[in-house]
Design a protein around this motif. Structure first.
Motif, PDB file in Angstrom:
ATOM      1  N   LYS A  64      -1.903 -20.314 -17.057  1.00 12.28           N
ATOM      2  CA  LYS A  64      -2.411 -19.582 -15.898  1.00 12.28           C
ATOM      3  C   LYS A  64      -1.248 -18.822 -15.278  1.00 12.28           C
ATOM      4  O   LYS A  64      -0.124 -19.315 -15.257  1.00 12.28           O
ATOM      5  CB  LYS A  64      -2.901 -20.629 -14.886  1.00 12.28           C
ATOM      6  CG  LYS A  64      -4.064 -20.226 -14.028  1.00 12.28           C
ATOM      7  CD  LYS A  64      -4.691 -21.466 -13.393  1.00 12.28           C
ATOM      8  CE  LYS A  64      -4.330 -21.642 -11.951  1.00 12.28           C
ATOM      9  NZ  LYS A  64      -4.991 -22.822 -11.342  1.00 12.28           N
ATOM     10  N   GLN A  65      -1.518 -17.631 -14.775  1.00 17.09           N
ATOM     11  CA  GLN A  65      -0.460 -16.867 -14.108  1.00 17.09           C
ATOM     12  C   GLN A  65      -0.601 -17.030 -12.598  1.00 17.09           C
ATOM     13  O   GLN A  65      -1.693 -16.877 -12.061  1.00 17.09           O
ATOM     14  CB  GLN A  65      -0.556 -15.373 -14.459  1.00 17.09           C
ATOM     15  CG  GLN A  65      -0.458 -15.086 -15.952  1.00 17.09           C
ATOM     16  CD  GLN A  65       0.863 -15.551 -16.563  1.00 17.09           C
ATOM     17  OE1 GLN A  65       1.898 -15.487 -15.908  1.00 17.09           O
ATOM     18  NE2 GLN A  65       0.817 -16.025 -17.807  1.00 17.09           N
ATOM     19  N   ILE A  66       0.505 -17.344 -11.958  1.00 13.41           N
ATOM     20  CA  ILE A  66       0.497 -17.462 -10.499  1.00 13.41           C
ATOM     21  C   ILE A  66       1.433 -16.391  -9.962  1.00 13.41           C
ATOM     22  O   ILE A  66       2.576 -16.285 -10.423  1.00 13.41           O
ATOM     23  CB  ILE A  66       1.024 -18.843 -10.061  1.00 13.41           C
ATOM     24  CG1 ILE A  66       0.303 -19.969 -10.787  1.00 13.41           C
ATOM     25  CG2 ILE A  66       0.940 -19.002  -8.552  1.00 13.41           C
ATOM     26  CD1 ILE A  66      -1.077 -20.246 -10.309  1.00 13.41           C
ATOM     27  N   SER A  67       0.957 -15.617  -9.009  1.00 12.09           N
ATOM     28  CA  SER A  67       1.844 -14.579  -8.494  1.00 12.09           C
ATOM     29  C   SER A  67       2.806 -15.184  -7.479  1.00 12.09           C
ATOM     30  O   SER A  67       2.574 -16.256  -6.921  1.00 12.09           O
ATOM     31  CB  SER A  67       1.035 -13.437  -7.882  1.00 12.09           C
ATOM     32  OG  SER A  67       0.147 -13.952  -6.934  1.00 12.09           O
ATOM     33  N   GLY A  68       3.902 -14.494  -7.252  1.00 16.22           N
ATOM     34  CA  GLY A  68       4.939 -14.999  -6.355  1.00 16.22           C
ATOM     35  C   GLY A  68       4.378 -15.298  -4.979  1.00 16.22           C
ATOM     36  O   GLY A  68       3.418 -14.675  -4.528  1.00 16.22           O
TER      37      GLY A  68
ATOM     38  N   ALA B 103       0.969 -24.263 -16.920  1.00 12.14           N
ATOM     39  CA  ALA B 103      -0.054 -24.799 -17.810  1.00 12.14           C
ATOM     40  C   ALA B 103      -0.793 -25.898 -17.069  1.00 12.14           C
ATOM     41  O   ALA B 103      -0.164 -26.699 -16.375  1.00 12.14           O
ATOM     42  CB  ALA B 103       0.585 -25.353 -19.070  1.00 12.14           C
ATOM     43  N   MET B 104      -2.114 -25.912 -17.175  1.00 10.37           N
ATOM     44  CA  MET B 104      -2.902 -26.938 -16.523  1.00 10.37           C
ATOM     45  C   MET B 104      -3.437 -27.890 -17.591  1.00 10.37           C
ATOM     46  O   MET B 104      -3.961 -27.450 -18.622  1.00 10.37           O
ATOM     47  CB  MET B 104      -4.083 -26.309 -15.771  1.00 10.37           C
ATOM     48  CG  MET B 104      -3.702 -25.201 -14.783  1.00 10.37           C
ATOM     49  SD  MET B 104      -2.524 -25.704 -13.486  1.00 10.37           S
ATOM     50  CE  MET B 104      -3.517 -26.879 -12.564  1.00 10.37           C
ATOM     51  N   ILE B 105      -3.291 -29.189 -17.319  1.00 14.90           N
ATOM     52  CA  ILE B 105      -3.765 -30.203 -18.262  1.00 14.90           C
ATOM     53  C   ILE B 105      -4.765 -31.098 -17.534  1.00 14.90           C
ATOM     54  O   ILE B 105      -4.407 -31.717 -16.527  1.00 14.90           O
ATOM     55  CB  ILE B 105      -2.607 -31.099 -18.751  1.00 14.90           C
ATOM     56  CG1 ILE B 105      -1.461 -30.246 -19.295  1.00 14.90           C
ATOM     57  CG2 ILE B 105      -3.093 -32.088 -19.785  1.00 14.90           C
ATOM     58  CD1 ILE B 105      -0.219 -31.055 -19.627  1.00 14.90           C
TER      59      ILE B 105
END
Lengths: 248, 248
Positions: free
Chosen positions: A38-42, A110-112
């Motif tokens: 997943k992309q998280i912005s600043g 990464a989400m688990i």
DNA sequence: CGCCTATTTGATCTGATTCAAACAATGTGG
DNA sequence: CCACATTGTTTGAATCAGATCAAATAGGCG
């Protein structure tokens, strides 16, 4: 933060192996973890306070932190996280988040699913100890931060976090023997050390003036490692890094 | 600290049950833990930094703390511990102590061999989660202390620790609805909050003057709980106490 | 270029430390 | 039971590390 070209699974393994020797079987088991990148912005959150997450996160590229907000809106950064760190492992045991995890720069995570973690652990029970140990070491780091904030002066605090970040990045081979990239602003350094950005600025000038460090933009260079360690009252044992890693 | 008349095993169980519901089977299993009671005199160590303990300790009667020493000899208290607390559970996963555990007053502690803990866990695997959860909650408390030291003023810090101790003692039924005994000096309160004893003294006078608390010797009385909570920016959720306990 | 964000500098103020001494409470041994 | 040592609390005055307020400078970047 430099881009990492190794797979998320390898980042997890590499991070764990900075502190804990894994068996071949454990490494293979970890490689099977299902994960969703997943992309998280600043400046936005990976997990918010009060949430009850059903997945654990792994920091991949970028810089993240845990934080809490005090009344009045002042933010305290509780720890810094990068490649392979799993800052909400405790979520498996304590359901409600009592702090947030936020991205400082744009970050991929990464989400688990907790389900998957539990399944993996029940197939490979020794991994439970590995994850628990990781969490315990985070506790050890938190205690060192308490000491840092409670008893050290401004310049000691800043020197200390620089030492910590440098050692941790070097253990991950994200720093060469004298320098590393860390895209953190002086204001954020202040949030980590309980100082204002103005004071952080003056302290950094002093450390530069004493020829302990040099920095341009996000590239930080250690000029005098022994001097910096002693300026920061730094002793790496609380990081519980493996001997091999320390030697490297 | 008031004397506790219940058995060491029950103290452990009672402490765990402030945060975690135990099954009958788990309680029975815990009752079988072999333990050796030991007297520690005030101002001396239960476990020293750098040691590699082969037993875990349980605080019974008295007041204990974890602490670290910064260069220059200044001591930082990292957490306070009493009846039923097991402050070195992490010793099962991280071999070397990176901080000390010391008695503030004369304290009796119970020592449990790591062997026995491991045997118990392998017979009752669900207890592994229980112990791990306890350690995670300690991590949560440590993070709140980071916030306390990093972002709060002197009086907020002191009010906050008083709130924490009061809530934890009340959960153990060691405090009635308005007062509790805590044999801690102002100097030690300062070591916990990163303040000098002189300043702690003045802050306490302010809190008394504002009619939030009253104290004579080691007996502390909460006069205005809501006021104290707000003076200390205190929200108990980080303690992860059970609803029943909070209601009581 | 103009906009936005981060760093730097200067002046002033204050929460907390430091140093020092008085005072209170408790305990100890003769 | 008193003299005396010991430890904790309280008070005062001077000092300082760090905060606050405000504004200037310097970089990125669309």
């Amino acid at each position: 933060m430099p881009q990492r070209n190794i797979s998320p699974h390898l980042q997890i393994i590499q991070q764990i192996e900075t502190t804990t020797k894994l068996s071949g079987e454990q490494r293979e088991a970890l490689m099977t973890l299902p994960l969703r990148v997943k992309q998280i912005s600043g400046k936005s959150d990976v997990v918010r306070i009060g949430e009850r997450p059903h997945e654990a996160c792994v920091i991949l590229n970028g810089l993240a932190c845990r934080y809490k907000i005090a009344s009045g809106g002042r933010r305290q950064i509780l720890s810094l996280h990068f490649s392979g760190d799993m800052p909400d492992l405790h979520g498996l045991h304590v359901k409600t988040m009592d702090h947030a995890i936020g991205a400082i720069t744009a970050t991929s995570v990464a989400m688990i699913p907790h389900e998957a973690m539990k399944a993996l652990i029940s197939e490979h029970p020794s991994l439970a100890d590995v994850f628990t140990r990781q969490a315990m070491i985070e506790g050890s780091i938190a205690r060192e931060w308490i000491l840092n904030l409670g008893q050290r002066t401004g310049s000691e605090r800043i020197a200390h976090v620089i030492c910590e970040v440098f050692m941790r990045l070097r253990a991950l081979k994200l720093a060469d023997s004298v320098s590393f990239r860390l895209p953190i602003s002086q204001a954020e350094l202040g949030e980590a050390t309980g100082l204002t950005s103005v004071h952080v600025n003056r302290v950094l000038q002093k450390l530069r003036g004493a020829e302990l460090i040099a920095s341009q933009r996000d590239l930080h260079r250690i000029i005098d490692w022994e001097g910096l360690k002693s300026a920061g009252d730094f002793d790496s044992s609380y990081l519980h890094l493996r001997r091999q890693v320390l030697a490297a």
